[in-house]
Enzyme design. Structure first.
Site, PDB file in Angstrom:
ATOM      1  CG  HIS A   1       7.650   3.564  -7.157  1.00 42.09           C
ATOM      2  ND1 HIS A   1       6.299   3.323  -7.326  1.00 42.09           N
ATOM      3  CD2 HIS A   1       7.838   3.709  -5.820  1.00 42.09           C
ATOM      4  CE1 HIS A   1       5.696   3.327  -6.149  1.00 42.09           C
ATOM      5  NE2 HIS A   1       6.609   3.565  -5.214  1.00 42.09           N
TER       6      HIS A   1
ATOM      7  CD  GLU B   1       8.539   0.501  -5.020  1.00 45.73           C
ATOM      8  OE1 GLU B   1       9.095   0.476  -3.913  1.00 45.73           O
ATOM      9  OE2 GLU B   1       7.282   0.472  -5.147  1.00 45.73           O
TER      10      GLU B   1
ATOM     11  CG  ASP C   1      10.727  28.448  -4.074  1.00 44.58           C
ATOM     12  OD1 ASP C   1      10.932  28.143  -2.898  1.00 44.58           O
ATOM     13  OD2 ASP C   1       9.593  28.529  -4.577  1.00 44.58           O
TER      14      ASP C   1
END
Length: 351
Positions: A153, A199, A70
């Protein structure tokens, strides 16, 4: 996520246009079998995890079907709080070529170094002549001829701190990477994570990485998973539809949570999966929506507000720590861990 009109955003012949549709997931067992068969997930000998990993906290108790731990949303949000603070201290953003970006990279690198990863900072030059940086982190061990690669990114636009775009993906994969160390995980396949620069200028950092990667190294990447915006405040649950096994892997995970999914089209060709896809590498990923408008049908499935953008602060100064859905962050971060564990095989620590 890059703007649609970014300088390198051409559609690959390998990337067909997809239309929005609710997907029917395969039965869980069948989907897992299909993924294993098509991605060659046969067990391979794993080399030792470094001794630094044994110093980490004991494994978390909660686990998902693939054996993945988890992922605590509090951990993801702690990283996002740090990215917000970095932006605030550096002109309000974490953009390529700005001090906030390098400070963000230094923060992520320090966390990974302390967890036992081998990290590499790779410089590149954007079209404007500004130096940028990718951060690549390898978890020791696993078959180096079969790499499961996860990325996001790290840069924001200049207009704001970029906490959802893409602090959310960056923080999500960072917390998953740290979970690998906490668990003392011994993957059959080699795990690699990356945080890409520039990016927002058209996937400059990831394209530079892929372009410089020898063909023999490209062929070792079994899958590249991309996570660009996973905490949108009016979220949807979109799955990349470029590769059937990877698409099915995520769809089956969410089906098990009774969460409907749609194939992503808003982000088509607009994020760091594109250079990998262009190179013939199978790609998958998740997306919670940007400036497209949530329909009535989508609001009925996912909640939230119809007629409003999935993220009304996309590429704006209001993309701050307050611009997040904790539920989307939690669901998507757990799905990332599920995919990493499912695709890499392996076992937990013997501790």
């Amino acid at each position: 996520m890059s703007e649609l009109h970014g300088p390198t955003l051409t559609r690959s012949p390998h990337r067909p246009l997809r239309t929005h549709s609710t997907r029917r997931a395969l039965p869980l067992a069948a989907g897992a079998a299909l993924t294993a068969a098509l991605l060659g997930m046969s067990p391979a000998p794993a080399t030792a995890v470094p001794t630094t990993a044994s110093a980490h906290a004991a494994p978390t108790a909660a686990r998902h079907t693939a054996g993945a731990p988890d992922i605590p949303v509090a951990g993801v949000k702690a990283h996002l709080g740090q990215l917000q603070s970095i932006a605030r201290a550096n002109g309000g953003n974490r953009a390529h070529g700005r001090p906030g970006y390098k400070a963000s990279l230094d923060y992520v690198k320090a966390k990974l170094d302390a967890a036992g990863y081998t990290t590499t900072v790779q410089p590149f030059t954007s079209s404007g002549g500004t130096t940028g940086y990718n951060l690549v982190a390898d978890w020791p061990g696993g078959d180096a001829n079969h790499v499961v690669f996860t990325g996001a990114h790290l840069d924001s636009v200049q207009a704001g701190p970029g906490i959802n775009d893409d602090g959310s993906g960056s923080a999500g994969i960072l917390e998953v990477a740290l979970a690998v160390a906490r668990e003392g995980y011994h993957p059959d396949k080699h795990l690699r994570f990356a945080w890409w620069g520039a990016e927002e200028l058209g996937m400059v950092g990831s394209r530079n990485y892929v372009d410089k990667l020898p063909a023999a190294e490209r062929s070792k990447i079994d899958a590249y998973l991309n996570f660009d915006m996973i905490g949108s405040p009016n979220p949807g649950y979109f799955v990349y539809g470029y590769d059937q096994p990877l698409e099915g892997l995520f769809e089956n995970y969410f089906a098990g949570k009774n969460i409907a999914t749609e194939v992503d089209t808003e982000g088509d060709g607009r994020s760091d999966h594109a250079p990998f896809q262009d190179a013939g590498i199978p790609v998958g990923g998740l997306f919670s929506g940007a400036d497209y408008i949530k329909s009535a049908d989508q609001a009925a499935k996912w909640g939230g507000t119809q007629g409003k953008a999935f993220d009304a602060c996309y590429h704006r100064s209001c993309d701050t720590y307050a611009n997040l859905s904790d539920t989307a962050l939690k669901n998507n971060s757990d799905a990332i861990a599920y995919a990493v564990w499912s695709l890499s095989g392996g076992s937990g620590s013997s501790r």
